[in-house]
Design a protein around this motif. Structure first.
Motif, PDB file in Angstrom:
ATOM      1  N   ARG A  16      37.319  34.988  46.894  1.00 14.11           N
ATOM      2  CA  ARG A  16      37.350  36.446  46.698  1.00 14.11           C
ATOM      3  C   ARG A  16      38.782  36.943  46.596  1.00 14.11           C
ATOM      4  NH1 ARG A  16      34.113  40.136  50.888  1.00 14.11           N
ATOM      5  NH2 ARG A  16      32.399  39.098  49.788  1.00 14.11           N
ATOM      6  N   LEU A  17      39.686  36.385  47.444  1.00 16.34           N
ATOM      7  CA  LEU A  17      41.085  36.802  47.394  1.00 16.34           C
ATOM      8  C   LEU A  17      41.722  36.396  46.080  1.00 16.34           C
ATOM      9  CD1 LEU A  17      43.461  38.068  48.988  1.00 16.34           C
ATOM     10  CD2 LEU A  17      44.053  35.751  49.730  1.00 16.34           C
ATOM     11  N   LEU A  18      41.416  35.205  45.597  1.00 16.17           N
ATOM     12  CA  LEU A  18      41.976  34.762  44.313  1.00 16.17           C
ATOM     13  C   LEU A  18      41.490  35.658  43.176  1.00 16.17           C
ATOM     14  CD1 LEU A  18      41.659  30.868  44.686  1.00 16.17           C
ATOM     15  CD2 LEU A  18      43.765  32.233  44.758  1.00 16.17           C
ATOM     16  N   ARG A  19      40.219  36.040  43.212  1.00 15.99           N
ATOM     17  CA  ARG A  19      39.698  36.937  42.171  1.00 15.99           C
ATOM     18  C   ARG A  19      40.389  38.294  42.229  1.00 15.99           C
ATOM     19  NH1 ARG A  19      34.982  34.485  44.184  1.00 15.99           N
ATOM     20  NH2 ARG A  19      34.027  32.999  42.696  1.00 15.99           N
ATOM     21  N   TYR A  20      40.663  38.761  43.463  1.00 15.76           N
ATOM     22  CA  TYR A  20      41.344  40.056  43.605  1.00 15.76           C
ATOM     23  C   TYR A  20      42.767  39.976  43.059  1.00 15.76           C
ATOM     24  CZ  TYR A  20      43.534  44.130  45.716  1.00 15.76           C
ATOM     25  OH  TYR A  20      44.227  45.288  45.918  1.00 15.76           O
ATOM     26  N   TYR A  21      43.495  38.895  43.407  1.00 17.61           N
ATOM     27  CA  TYR A  21      44.846  38.742  42.889  1.00 17.61           C
ATOM     28  C   TYR A  21      44.844  38.658  41.365  1.00 17.61           C
ATOM     29  CZ  TYR A  21      46.737  37.893  47.582  1.00 17.61           C
ATOM     30  OH  TYR A  21      47.134  38.024  48.887  1.00 17.61           O
ATOM     31  N   ASP A  22      43.819  38.050  40.813  1.00 25.47           N
ATOM     32  CA  ASP A  22      43.688  37.987  39.351  1.00 25.47           C
ATOM     33  C   ASP A  22      43.464  39.387  38.772  1.00 25.47           C
ATOM     34  OD1 ASP A  22      43.287  37.205  36.709  1.00 25.47           O
ATOM     35  OD2 ASP A  22      41.212  36.558  37.052  1.00 25.47           O
ATOM     36  N   SER A  23      42.633  40.184  39.451  1.00 27.71           N
ATOM     37  CA  SER A  23      42.295  41.507  38.921  1.00 27.71           C
ATOM     38  C   SER A  23      43.495  42.451  38.897  1.00 27.71           C
ATOM     39  CB  SER A  23      41.163  42.136  39.736  1.00 27.71           C
ATOM     40  OG  SER A  23      41.618  42.507  41.045  1.00 27.71           O
ATOM     41  N   ILE A  24      44.453  42.250  39.802  1.00 36.85           N
ATOM     42  CA  ILE A  24      45.624  43.125  39.831  1.00 36.85           C
ATOM     43  C   ILE A  24      46.836  42.475  39.158  1.00 36.85           C
ATOM     44  CG2 ILE A  24      44.845  44.302  41.921  1.00 36.85           C
ATOM     45  CD1 ILE A  24      46.848  42.671  43.532  1.00 36.85           C
ATOM     46  N   GLY A  25      46.626  41.302  38.550  1.00 44.67           N
ATOM     47  CA  GLY A  25      47.697  40.662  37.803  1.00 44.67           C
ATOM     48  C   GLY A  25      48.739  39.970  38.648  1.00 44.67           C
ATOM     49  N   LEU A  26      48.414  39.703  39.912  1.00 41.60           N
ATOM     50  CA  LEU A  26      49.377  39.064  40.800  1.00 41.60           C
ATOM     51  C   LEU A  26      49.369  37.547  40.651  1.00 41.60           C
ATOM     52  CD1 LEU A  26      51.457  39.787  42.979  1.00 41.60           C
ATOM     53  CD2 LEU A  26      49.642  39.579  44.684  1.00 41.60           C
ATOM     54  N   LEU A  27      48.190  36.963  40.477  1.00 42.88           N
ATOM     55  CA  LEU A  27      48.065  35.518  40.275  1.00 42.88           C
ATOM     56  C   LEU A  27      46.846  35.269  39.387  1.00 42.88           C
ATOM     57  CD1 LEU A  27      49.042  32.628  40.983  1.00 42.88           C
ATOM     58  CD2 LEU A  27      47.382  32.659  42.854  1.00 42.88           C
ATOM     59  N   SER A  28      47.091  35.049  38.142  1.00 44.42           N
ATOM     60  CA  SER A  28      46.003  34.833  37.187  1.00 44.42           C
ATOM     61  C   SER A  28      45.779  33.341  36.993  1.00 44.42           C
ATOM     62  CB  SER A  28      46.339  35.473  35.834  1.00 44.42           C
ATOM     63  OG  SER A  28      46.489  36.875  35.991  1.00 44.42           O
ATOM     64  N   PRO A  29      44.538  32.939  36.758  1.00 42.47           N
ATOM     65  CA  PRO A  29      44.268  31.513  36.519  1.00 42.47           C
ATOM     66  C   PRO A  29      44.995  31.018  35.270  1.00 42.47           C
ATOM     67  CG  PRO A  29      42.339  32.852  36.018  1.00 42.47           C
ATOM     68  CD  PRO A  29      43.326  33.757  36.666  1.00 42.47           C
ATOM     69  N   GLN A  30      45.289  29.725  35.279  1.00 41.66           N
ATOM     70  CA  GLN A  30      45.956  29.140  34.121  1.00 41.66           C
ATOM     71  C   GLN A  30      45.052  29.158  32.891  1.00 41.66           C
ATOM     72  OE1 GLN A  30      49.139  27.990  34.367  1.00 41.66           O
ATOM     73  NE2 GLN A  30      49.249  27.572  32.176  1.00 41.66           N
ATOM     74  N   HIS A  31      43.752  29.030  33.124  1.00 38.88           N
ATOM     75  CA  HIS A  31      42.806  28.978  31.996  1.00 38.88           C
ATOM     76  C   HIS A  31      41.469  29.557  32.448  1.00 38.88           C
ATOM     77  CE1 HIS A  31      40.497  27.553  28.582  1.00 38.88           C
ATOM     78  NE2 HIS A  31      39.655  26.942  29.428  1.00 38.88           N
ATOM     79  N   VAL A  32      40.845  30.329  31.569  1.00 42.02           N
ATOM     80  CA  VAL A  32      39.504  30.850  31.807  1.00 42.02           C
ATOM     81  C   VAL A  32      38.607  30.360  30.675  1.00 42.02           C
ATOM     82  CG1 VAL A  32      38.056  32.889  32.084  1.00 42.02           C
ATOM     83  CG2 VAL A  32      40.406  32.907  32.968  1.00 42.02           C
ATOM     84  N   ASP A  33      37.561  29.654  31.036  1.00 43.21           N
ATOM     85  CA  ASP A  33      36.635  29.116  30.037  1.00 43.21           C
ATOM     86  C   ASP A  33      35.937  30.279  29.339  1.00 43.21           C
ATOM     87  OD1 ASP A  33      33.980  28.054  28.993  1.00 43.21           O
ATOM     88  OD2 ASP A  33      34.982  26.204  29.610  1.00 43.21           O
ATOM     89  N   ALA A  34      36.069  30.324  28.010  1.00 39.25           N
ATOM     90  CA  ALA A  34      35.498  31.434  27.244  1.00 39.25           C
ATOM     91  C   ALA A  34      33.984  31.452  27.292  1.00 39.25           C
ATOM     92  CB  ALA A  34      35.972  31.351  25.790  1.00 39.25           C
ATOM     93  N   THR A  35      33.362  30.303  27.493  1.00 37.39           N
ATOM     94  CA  THR A  35      31.907  30.219  27.507  1.00 37.39           C
ATOM     95  C   THR A  35      31.339  30.518  28.884  1.00 37.39           C
ATOM     96  OG1 THR A  35      31.993  28.541  25.754  1.00 37.39           O
ATOM     97  CG2 THR A  35      29.937  28.734  27.009  1.00 37.39           C
ATOM     98  N   THR A  36      31.872  29.856  29.897  1.00 36.07           N
ATOM     99  CA  THR A  36      31.317  29.985  31.253  1.00 36.07           C
ATOM    100  C   THR A  36      32.012  31.050  32.097  1.00 36.07           C
ATOM    101  OG1 THR A  36      32.805  28.303  32.149  1.00 36.07           O
ATOM    102  CG2 THR A  36      30.717  27.545  31.202  1.00 36.07           C
ATOM    103  N   GLY A  37      33.234  31.422  31.715  1.00 33.82           N
ATOM    104  CA  GLY A  37      34.011  32.360  32.521  1.00 33.82           C
ATOM    105  C   GLY A  37      34.640  31.724  33.747  1.00 33.82           C
ATOM    106  N   TYR A  38      34.522  30.413  33.899  1.00 30.76           N
ATOM    107  CA  TYR A  38      35.097  29.736  35.049  1.00 30.76           C
ATOM    108  C   TYR A  38      36.625  29.837  35.010  1.00 30.76           C
ATOM    109  CZ  TYR A  38      30.548  27.586  36.022  1.00 30.76           C
ATOM    110  OH  TYR A  38      29.219  27.363  36.304  1.00 30.76           O
ATOM    111  N   ARG A  39      37.199  30.102  36.162  1.00 28.87           N
ATOM    112  CA  ARG A  39      38.653  30.172  36.301  1.00 28.87           C
ATOM    113  C   ARG A  39      39.174  28.794  36.703  1.00 28.87           C
ATOM    114  NH1 ARG A  39      36.552  35.018  38.272  1.00 28.87           N
ATOM    115  NH2 ARG A  39      37.701  36.932  37.733  1.00 28.87           N
ATOM    116  N   HIS A  40      40.300  28.421  36.097  1.00 30.19           N
ATOM    117  CA  HIS A  40      40.921  27.147  36.420  1.00 30.19           C
ATOM    118  C   HIS A  40      42.387  27.374  36.777  1.00 30.19           C
ATOM    119  CE1 HIS A  40      37.399  25.907  34.044  1.00 30.19           C
ATOM    120  NE2 HIS A  40      37.453  24.775  34.742  1.00 30.19           N
TER     121      HIS A  40
END
Length: 275
Positions: A16-40
């Motif tokens: 949940r914390l990682l998703r929050y940091y992603d939502s505010i642009g603080l720490l975004s995943p290196q890759h997001v699968d376009a089909t599944t939406g999985y964060r990597h």
């Protein structure tokens, strides 16, 4: 690369914390699968996450953290942020230390008196106000009570209720002194352009009751002869919390005394002890 669940276990933070940091642009995943939406995430991002957590642990806001880790602030700005946070922590520690001393004073009261009296000491400030009063020396409390009654009768008959505030007694001498040096009168909403003559032909005149930045106060209800209990409670609080008296004490009558009992606020100007 690691999926978010794996990365969260490695980093010891919640997904949940990682998703929050992603939502505010603080720490975004290196890759997001376009089909599944999985964060990597990559292991290289662990350093950025650890720096975020370390700065956050200092008490900095996430906006400040973002600016710091992206090198958007100068060294002087970083120093200013940390100095501000240091001051905030020192203030918080001081407040907690004061609470601890207050608890200790209550425990001491229980140990010495066998119970916890219903006296809550509050630290407050008060503005200056006009004061219609007479100052005299008294040999005993009977004379004080007699003059109090006379002043109440005289002033309430001559000064409109909307103009006068509370009945106030200011003590210029210690209560252990042989004589009591007291100012007795009423605070006023605004000055009046005349003095008040009492039945003994002495006058009550207008002065100013000065503003006080720090007053240790408590509310006391009961017979006048038991007022020493309230004064003792204030003395105990001042000793426990590192304050000393910084001017004449005041007794502010929240209700006009009509019988043996009185409802008043006892006030002591105080300052922090230097010792």
């Amino acid at each position: 690369m690691f999926r978010i669940g794996e990365f969260s276990r490695i980093a010891r933070v919640s997904g949940r914390l990682l998703r929050y940091y992603d939502s505010i642009g603080l720490l975004s995943p290196q890759h997001v699968d376009a089909t599944t939406g999985y964060r990597h995430y990559t292991i290289g991002q662990l350093g950025r996450l650890n720096r975020i957590l370390a700065l956050k642990d200092l008490g900095l806001t996430l906006d400040q953290v973002a600016r710091l880790i992206d090198d958007k602030v100068s060294t002087d700005e970083i120093r200013g942020m940390l100095l501000l946070r240091k001051a905030e922590l020192e203030q918080s520690l001081s407040a907690e230390a004061a609470r601890l001393r207050h608890i200790e004073s209550r425990l001491q009261q229980i140990d010495e008196q066998g119970e916890l009296k219903n006296y809550d000491v509050i630290l407050k400030s008060t503005p200056a106000q006009p004061y219609l009063s007479t100052r005299r020396r008294f040999g005993g409390m009977d004379d004080v009570v007699a003059l109090l009654r006379t002043i109440v009768q005289t002033v309430t008959a001559q000064v409109p209720a909307g103009l006068r505030n509370e009945l106030i007694v200011v003590a210029h001498s210690d209560f252990d002194d042989e004589d009591l040096d007291l100012d007795i009168g009423f605070g006023l909403a605004k000055p009046i352009n005349r003095s008040i003559t009492l039945p003994d032909q002495t006058s009550m005149t207008i002065a100013e009751l000065p503003a006080v930045d720090a007053l240790a106060t408590l509310i006391r209800r009961g017979p006048s002869e038991q007022s020493h209990i309230g004064f003792g409670a204030l003395g105990l609080w001042m000793e426990a919390n590192g304050y000393q008296i910084d001017g004449p004490s005041r007794e502010v009558f929240l209700e006009l005394p009509t019988g043996a009992d009185a409802v008043m606020e006892i006030q002591f100007p105080v300052r922090k002890s230097t010792a």
